[in-house]
Design a protein around this motif. Structure first.
Motif, PDB file in Angstrom:
ATOM      1  N   PHE A 227       0.812  -1.216   0.000  1.00 37.23           N
ATOM      2  CA  PHE A 227       0.000   0.000   0.000  1.00 37.23           C
ATOM      3  C   PHE A 227       0.847   1.269   0.000  1.00 37.23           C
ATOM      4  O   PHE A 227       0.564   2.224  -0.737  1.00 37.23           O
ATOM      5  CB  PHE A 227      -0.952   0.024   1.200  1.00 37.23           C
ATOM      6  N   SER A 228       1.895   1.325   0.818  1.00 32.91           N
ATOM      7  CA  SER A 228       2.711   2.548   0.904  1.00 32.91           C
ATOM      8  C   SER A 228       3.312   2.904  -0.449  1.00 32.91           C
ATOM      9  O   SER A 228       3.339   4.080  -0.854  1.00 32.91           O
ATOM     10  CB  SER A 228       3.817   2.375   1.946  1.00 32.91           C
ATOM     11  N   ARG A 229       3.806   1.895  -1.165  1.00 29.37           N
ATOM     12  CA  ARG A 229       4.396   2.139  -2.482  1.00 29.37           C
ATOM     13  C   ARG A 229       3.329   2.573  -3.486  1.00 29.37           C
ATOM     14  O   ARG A 229       3.552   3.450  -4.323  1.00 29.37           O
ATOM     15  CB  ARG A 229       5.113   0.886  -2.984  1.00 29.37           C
ATOM     16  N   LEU A 231       0.525   4.111  -2.791  1.00 27.71           N
ATOM     17  CA  LEU A 231       0.123   5.476  -2.446  1.00 27.71           C
ATOM     18  C   LEU A 231       1.144   6.482  -2.963  1.00 27.71           C
ATOM     19  O   LEU A 231       0.780   7.523  -3.530  1.00 27.71           O
ATOM     20  CB  LEU A 231      -0.026   5.595  -0.928  1.00 27.71           C
ATOM     21  N   GLU A 232       2.416   6.169  -2.795  1.00 23.45           N
ATOM     22  CA  GLU A 232       3.464   7.057  -3.300  1.00 23.45           C
ATOM     23  C   GLU A 232       3.400   7.159  -4.825  1.00 23.45           C
ATOM     24  O   GLU A 232       3.531   8.247  -5.393  1.00 23.45           O
ATOM     25  CB  GLU A 232       4.835   6.539  -2.865  1.00 23.45           C
ATOM     26  N   PHE A 233       3.162   6.014  -5.492  1.00 20.37           N
ATOM     27  CA  PHE A 233       3.060   6.014  -6.957  1.00 20.37           C
ATOM     28  C   PHE A 233       1.898   6.890  -7.408  1.00 20.37           C
ATOM     29  O   PHE A 233       1.947   7.509  -8.476  1.00 20.37           O
ATOM     30  CB  PHE A 233       2.864   4.578  -7.452  1.00 20.37           C
ATOM     31  N   ASN A 234       0.840   6.939  -6.590  1.00 15.06           N
ATOM     32  CA  ASN A 234      -0.335   7.751  -6.917  1.00 15.06           C
ATOM     33  C   ASN A 234      -0.228   9.158  -6.341  1.00 15.06           C
ATOM     34  O   ASN A 234      -1.232   9.838  -6.149  1.00 15.06           O
ATOM     35  CB  ASN A 234      -1.606   7.074  -6.384  1.00 15.06           C
ATOM     36  N   ASN A 235       1.011   9.576  -6.053  1.00 17.63           N
ATOM     37  CA  ASN A 235       1.293  10.935  -5.573  1.00 17.63           C
ATOM     38  C   ASN A 235       0.600  11.245  -4.251  1.00 17.63           C
ATOM     39  O   ASN A 235       0.237  12.399  -3.975  1.00 17.63           O
ATOM     40  CB  ASN A 235       0.898  11.980  -6.626  1.00 17.63           C
ATOM     41  N   GLY A 236       0.412  10.215  -3.441  1.00 15.13           N
ATOM     42  CA  GLY A 236      -0.114  10.427  -2.107  1.00 15.13           C
ATOM     43  C   GLY A 236      -1.601  10.713  -2.039  1.00 15.13           C
ATOM     44  O   GLY A 236      -2.105  11.105  -0.980  1.00 15.13           O
ATOM     45  N   ARG A 237      -2.313  10.508  -3.152  1.00 12.04           N
ATOM     46  CA  ARG A 237      -3.732  10.874  -3.193  1.00 12.04           C
ATOM     47  C   ARG A 237      -4.630   9.639  -3.163  1.00 12.04           C
ATOM     48  O   ARG A 237      -4.311   8.621  -3.769  1.00 12.04           O
ATOM     49  CB  ARG A 237      -4.042  11.697  -4.450  1.00 12.04           C
ATOM     50  N   ILE A 238      -5.737   9.749  -2.456  1.00 13.87           N
ATOM     51  CA  ILE A 238      -6.809   8.761  -2.551  1.00 13.87           C
ATOM     52  C   ILE A 238      -8.093   9.529  -2.836  1.00 13.87           C
ATOM     53  O   ILE A 238      -8.153  10.746  -2.586  1.00 13.87           O
ATOM     54  CB  ILE A 238      -6.940   7.891  -1.273  1.00 13.87           C
ATOM     55  N   TYR A 387      -9.615  -2.998   8.126  1.00 19.48           N
ATOM     56  CA  TYR A 387      -9.108  -4.159   8.858  1.00 19.48           C
ATOM     57  C   TYR A 387      -7.691  -4.542   8.439  1.00 19.48           C
ATOM     58  O   TYR A 387      -6.778  -4.622   9.273  1.00 19.48           O
ATOM     59  CB  TYR A 387     -10.054  -5.353   8.668  1.00 19.48           C
ATOM     60  N   ASP A 388      -7.495  -4.809   7.161  1.00 15.63           N
ATOM     61  CA  ASP A 388      -6.221  -5.389   6.711  1.00 15.63           C
ATOM     62  C   ASP A 388      -5.044  -4.450   6.936  1.00 15.63           C
ATOM     63  O   ASP A 388      -4.000  -4.849   7.465  1.00 15.63           O
ATOM     64  CB  ASP A 388      -6.313  -5.759   5.226  1.00 15.63           C
ATOM     65  N   LEU A 389      -5.196  -3.205   6.529  1.00 15.67           N
ATOM     66  CA  LEU A 389      -4.096  -2.257   6.699  1.00 15.67           C
ATOM     67  C   LEU A 389      -3.798  -2.039   8.179  1.00 15.67           C
ATOM     68  O   LEU A 389      -2.633  -1.895   8.572  1.00 15.67           O
ATOM     69  CB  LEU A 389      -4.441  -0.932   6.022  1.00 15.67           C
ATOM     70  N   SER A 390      -4.846  -2.057   9.010  1.00 17.60           N
ATOM     71  CA  SER A 390      -4.647  -1.843  10.451  1.00 17.60           C
ATOM     72  C   SER A 390      -3.842  -2.975  11.073  1.00 17.60           C
ATOM     73  O   SER A 390      -2.886  -2.737  11.830  1.00 17.60           O
ATOM     74  CB  SER A 390      -6.000  -1.725  11.157  1.00 17.60           C
ATOM     75  N   PRO A 399       3.726   2.141   9.245  1.00 12.90           N
ATOM     76  CA  PRO A 399       2.450   2.870   9.191  1.00 12.90           C
ATOM     77  C   PRO A 399       1.829   2.845   7.786  1.00 12.90           C
ATOM     78  O   PRO A 399       2.325   3.504   6.874  1.00 12.90           O
ATOM     79  CB  PRO A 399       2.829   4.294   9.606  1.00 12.90           C
ATOM     80  N   LEU A 400       0.762   2.072   7.620  1.00 11.51           N
ATOM     81  CA  LEU A 400       0.057   2.003   6.340  1.00 11.51           C
ATOM     82  C   LEU A 400      -1.075   3.029   6.380  1.00 11.51           C
ATOM     83  O   LEU A 400      -2.250   2.696   6.526  1.00 11.51           O
ATOM     84  CB  LEU A 400      -0.466   0.585   6.104  1.00 11.51           C
TER      85      LEU A 400
END
Length: 650
Positions: A227-229, A231-238, A387-390, A399-400
């Motif tokens: 997930f961290s990678r 998120l970074e690939f998506n420029n930190g945006r959700i 759930y999963d990320l937590s 920290p995800l």
């Protein structure tokens, strides 16, 4: 073409299975060694059909919704699945024959026995019940139907049990077996109490097996750990989504339903990450008008399977579907399944009941497709919350999370305890750490009360059954102002999960029919979009003078991206077309001596067997439109002339 006009003959599963075996769509793996239940190999048409379904899945979801595609490993270290809960919870209930030791899946046993009794009741009442051929019984371990009329209240009770079967726990399934005398249908023996059986294949990594592992039962964990990678690939945006197609493995208890229940299968999974405080979807307005057949949990728990047709917009507005993002994917799943050829009359979306909900899910709907085995889950769509990320974040310390800069900083005031640690340690000794923990866990209201007591000179707290006195020398509580410019949160996940083998098999059943004049040969009316071969090229002569023309037509079709096959066997043209009707080939072109002279060829449509004629280039242009969905057969009939059966040759 309307499926109801294709045949007057009812669906015959044995004919379909004979066709699929004859044309090598798929076959039991290791067959010459006796085979292993639940493992299958795909032949050329089956491989192409699955590849075409997956290609459309990739276009429909990954391309259209700008998803990030992954390919993660199958072999997974044990700690990953220990953390995710799969080691403890990824299990089915099984029962054993008390005399032979045969193992059966408990819910399937109850379902099959009760359905057989209901079928026998129908026969006894004079209604036509589905007849099960002996060869099908052997292949699927169907239970023999006996014509015995049941009391009306028993029929109603059985129907209620079947409607909510997925909601029963293991002990409840055992109680059903006892109270309704449900036995092993193969032996007539009683079965024992249900026991949980973990479905994962255990393995080990490394030459000494120092790293225990599992073959993954789903692809999802590979998404979450990256997930961290992502998120970074998506420029930190959700919000954003990741998608993956790959093999998964489940050690099924008793796989007896062909491709519908296997131990190795191909999945397509999407993980859509959203803000837990905002589960709207930017494209929901595009789909909110789409009407879906919904079977919600409350209807099932009442003992009914009555489907309600409702727009997904209304379902979300009324809270039947939890949120817009979940609703958006249900609608998109519906559109995908219809596009590849699933019969809309045999498709429904069923909501999970409380006991069957996965440990990670807050809401879940299955796209179920009806086939000869009943309603089969082919797509699951779950809100997995955080759930999963937590749990992975807590286990690894990584920290995800998402960190968002706030447009307007949030200014807050709160009471903050300040310890004089040097004096605290000298005064309280080992209890100093205990005091820090207890005070640190206090609510704002408790801190305000403690602050007031300290202002009077001393205060008393209780910790681990101890009474501890505190003074302002040890602890002060001050009100401070905090300015928050960054919001940190763990995103929620909406997950659509597709089983391609189940979809493929259901599509084959929905597409199969027989012609009135030739019931021994079947037809697979697969849409051109997914058909293994799009065009059959049929030369009427094996003479060498046909070779350049065959090569020209074949090359032009390939350059248009259209997969074609040449059938130059010495059988009749009728048999060649019939053979390819069984392979689902939607179109055929015939090259004869008039083609050599006039550069014309005929175009045949599989379902109607109608034929048109035109120049080679015009026919190829029409085929390109048909295959790519730009033209219908009715459009083609306006572009080309009807073929009367004879071409003029000088």
């Amino acid at each position: 073409m309307d499926r109801v006009n294709r045949t007057a003959h009812p669906f015959d599963k044995s004919r379909l299975e004979a066709l699929l075996n004859r044309r090598f769509f798929y076959a039991p793996a290791f067959e010459i060694y006796g085979g292993v239940a639940g493992l299958y190999d795909y032949g050329p048409p089956g491989s192409s059909l699955q590849a075409n379904i997956i290609a459309e899945w990739r276009r429909h979801f990954i391309v259209e919704d700008h998803m990030l595609e992954l390919d993660t490993t199958i072999m997974t270290p044990a700690p990953v699945f220990e953390t995710s809960g799969h080691v403890a919870r990824f299990a089915d209930w099984m029962v054993k024959d008390e005399k032979t030791g045969d193992v059966l899946r408990a819910d399937h046993l109850v379902k099959n026995v009760l359905q057989a009794r209901l079928a026998g009741d129908l026969e006894a009442r004079g209604f036509a019940a589905d007849k099960i051929k002996e060869d099908e019984k052997k292949k699927k371990k169907k239970i023999k139907t006996t014509a015995v009329q049941l009391p009306d209240e028993v029929v109603k009770e059985y129907e209620s049990i079947l409607a909510q079967l997925d909601n029963y726990s293991g002990p409840e399934l055992g109680q059903l077996c006892r109270s309704h005398d449900i036995r092993n249908p193969d032996t007539g023996n009683q079965v024992g109490e249900p026991q949980q059986f973990n479905l994962m294949f255990a393995s080990s990594i490394g030459p000494t097996g120092q790293h225990p592992g599992f073959l993954r039962p789903e692809t999802a964990q590979g998404h979450f750990l990256n997930f961290s990678r992502l998120l970074e690939f998506n420029n930190g945006r959700i919000p954003f989504a990741s998608a993956q197609i790959g093999k998964s493995f489940r050690n099924e208890i008793s796989p007896r339903a062909g491709l519908l229940r296997v131990r190795e299968f191909t999945m397509g999974e999407i993980e859509h990450y959203v803000d837990p405080e905002n589960k709207s979807h930017v494209r929901f307005a595009e789909v909110r008008h789409i009407v879906l057949p919904l079977l919600n949990r409350f209807v099932q728990e009442s003992g009914s399977t009555q489907v309600t047709k409702m727009s997904i917009g209304a379902a979300v507005d009324k809270g039947i579907v939890a949120n817009e993002t979940l609703g958006y994917f249900l609608a998109r799943i519906h559109l995908f399944l219809l596009k590849i050829g699933v019969d809309p009359r045999r498709l429904r979306f069923r909501q999970h009941m409380a006991n069957e909900m996965a440990h990670y899910a807050t809401d879940c709907w299955d796209a179920e497709i009806q086939n000869s085995s009943g309603w089969t889950e082919c797509v699951g769509c779950a809100d997995r919350a955080a759930y999963d990320l937590s749990v992975h974040s807590a286990r690894t310390g990584h920290p995800l999370v998402v960190r968002q800069a706030l447009k307007e900083p949030i200014v807050t005031e709160r009471e903050v305890p300040e310890f004089n640690k040097k004096v605290l340690g000298k005064t309280l000794g080992r209890d100093a750490g205990l005091v820090q923990r207890v005070v640190g866990e206090m609510s704002q209201e408790e801190l305000v009360r403690l602050k007031g007591e300290l202002s009077q000179g001393s205060a008393t707290i209780y910790a681990d059954e101890k009474q501890i006195a505190l003074t302002p020398e040890l602890l002060t509580i001050e009100r401070k102002t905090f300015k928050q410019s960054i919001r940190e949160f763990i995103p929620n996940v909406i997950e659509p999960s597709f089983g391609f083998g189940r979809i493929l098999y259901s599509l084959l059943e929905h597409s199969f029919w027989c012609r009135e004049q030739d019931v021994e040969r079947g037809v697979l009316s697969l849409p051109p979009l997914v058909a293994p071969t799009k065009v059959l090229i049929v030369p009427l002569s094996a003479k060498e003078e046909f070779d350049p023309l065959i090569e020209e037509v074949s090359m032009k079709l390939r350059r248009c991206g259209i997969f074609s096959r040449v059938d130059d066997s010495n059988t009749s043209i009728g048999k060649r077309y019939a053979r390819n009707d069984e392979l689902g080939t939607p179109y055929g072109v015939t090259l004869d001596f008039a083609s050599l002279q006039n550069r014309t060829m005929t175009l045949r449509e599989r379902d109607t067997t109608d034929q048109l004629i035109g120049s080679i280039d015009d026919v190829i242009s029409v085929i390109m439109g048909l295959v790519h969905g730009a033209l219908t057969w009715e459009d083609a009939c306006t572009r080309l002339k009807a073929y009367g059966g004879v071409q003029a040759i000088e």
